[in-house]
Design an enzyme around this catalytic site. Structure first.
Site, mmCIF file in Angstrom:
data_model
loop_
_atom_site.group_PDB
_atom_site.id
_atom_site.type_symbol
_atom_site.label_atom_id
_atom_site.label_comp_id
_atom_site.label_asym_id
_atom_site.label_seq_id
_atom_site.Cartn_x
_atom_site.Cartn_y
_atom_site.Cartn_z
ATOM 1 N N SER A 50 29.392 37.664 34.381
ATOM 2 C CA SER A 50 27.979 37.800 34.735
ATOM 3 C C SER A 50 27.453 39.218 34.541
ATOM 4 O O SER A 50 26.254 39.415 34.330
ATOM 5 C CB SER A 50 27.762 37.373 36.189
ATOM 6 O OG SER A 50 28.573 38.127 37.077
ATOM 7 N N GLY A 82 30.659 33.900 36.230
ATOM 8 C CA GLY A 82 31.796 33.247 36.874
ATOM 9 C C GLY A 82 33.063 33.220 36.062
ATOM 10 O O GLY A 82 34.116 32.764 36.543
ATOM 11 N N ASN A 111 35.755 38.528 38.640
ATOM 12 C CA ASN A 111 35.847 37.238 39.330
ATOM 13 C C ASN A 111 37.284 36.930 39.740
ATOM 14 O O ASN A 111 37.519 36.293 40.775
ATOM 15 C CB ASN A 111 35.291 36.119 38.451
ATOM 16 C CG ASN A 111 33.780 36.227 38.302
ATOM 17 O OD1 ASN A 111 33.051 36.309 39.287
ATOM 18 N ND2 ASN A 111 33.308 36.263 37.068
ATOM 19 N N ASP A 192 22.120 42.754 43.796
ATOM 20 C CA ASP A 192 22.866 42.231 44.940
ATOM 21 C C ASP A 192 24.151 43.037 45.042
ATOM 22 O O ASP A 192 24.278 44.089 44.408
ATOM 23 C CB ASP A 192 23.126 40.718 44.795
ATOM 24 C CG ASP A 192 23.835 40.362 43.487
ATOM 25 O OD1 ASP A 192 24.758 41.100 43.088
ATOM 26 O OD2 ASP A 192 23.471 39.345 42.864
ATOM 27 N N HIS A 195 25.990 42.862 41.336
ATOM 28 C CA HIS A 195 25.275 42.899 40.053
ATOM 29 C C HIS A 195 24.232 44.007 40.027
ATOM 30 O O HIS A 195 23.525 44.205 41.022
ATOM 31 C CB HIS A 195 24.576 41.559 39.782
ATOM 32 C CG HIS A 195 25.499 40.393 39.688
ATOM 33 N ND1 HIS A 195 25.587 39.431 40.673
ATOM 34 C CD2 HIS A 195 26.390 40.041 38.726
ATOM 35 C CE1 HIS A 195 26.492 38.534 40.325
ATOM 36 N NE2 HIS A 195 26.989 38.880 39.152
#
Length: 221
Positions: A50, A82, A111, A192, A195
């Site tokens: 991502s 992901g 991940n 967030d 990210h």
């Protein structure tokens, strides 16, 4: 006489210091020799998750899009939200066959770390990805990802997971460090907790270009 001896001693000390500096610089040059430049218009493949896909911003604001404009390369953004190192390993053969890139940027592992995949398995997957690309004669650069640490993220002090340095050393591929650790340590550059936002991706692209230029991949103007 005492003054002369002191001067001579100082000169000898300086000679030793210069020798030490020379040896350090030589060691650094041997560790990171200049890479062959990638010509404008050449295909560059980014195998990622991502962070490469651009989650947290608009598609045109993802760092591969910005890097393409800055370098003149044709960048194939194979970032899938992901995705893991095992997923990237499975996807890579078809991507190499379809796009035949001159350079592969590997941005994977975040991940795996979030899912607490054993570090040894992550390293083995990355080494297998690198080995596959090498058999095709593709140049490679590995991008380090931060360690998962809510505390360090909260205080703005993330650092790269050490597994990337180990993999780069064992496989003898260039390692691009501190990019995501630095950006994700700044609250104003995050969409967030994991990210970047649009401005964060601008910083990622800028620093990535500088790192690739320092390694020799980006042609000097």
């Amino acid at each position: 006489m005492a003054f002369l001896l002191a001067v001579m001693s100082g000169i000898e000390h300086m000679k030793k210091l210069v020798l030490v500096i020379f040896l350090v610089l030589l060691a650094c040059a041997e560790k990171h020799p200049p890479q062959p430049a990638i010509a404008q218009g050449a295909t560059v493949l980014i195998l990622g998750d991502s962070l490469s896909y651009g989650t947290g911003a608009k598609p045109e604001e993802a760092y591969p899009e910005l890097l393409e404009k800055a370098t003149g390369w044709h960048i194939v953004n194979a970032g899938i939200p992901g995705d893991t190192t095992s997923g990237g390993l499975q996807r890579l053969p078809n991507l190499l066959e379809e796009h035949q890139p001159k350079l592969l940027l590997i941005e994977l592992g975040g991940n795996d770390l979030l899912r607490q995949v054993p570090t040894k398995q992550v390293e083995e997957n990355l080494k297998s990805i690198i080995a596959q690309a090498k058999t095709q004669g593709v140049q490679i650069a590995l991008v380090a990802i931060p360690e998962i640490s809510p505390l360090m993220a909260a205080v703005g002090n993330l650092s790269d997971h050490p597994l990337y340095a180990r993999v780069a050393e064992e496989t003898k591929v260039p390692l691009i460090t501190d990019i995501f650790s630095d950006v994700l340590s700044r609250h104003d550059l995050k969409a967030d907790q994991i990210h970047p936002n649009a401005q964060g991706y601008v910083e990622v692209a800028k620093t990535m270009q500088e790192a690739l230029k320092a390694l020799g991949f980006v042609q000097a103007p």
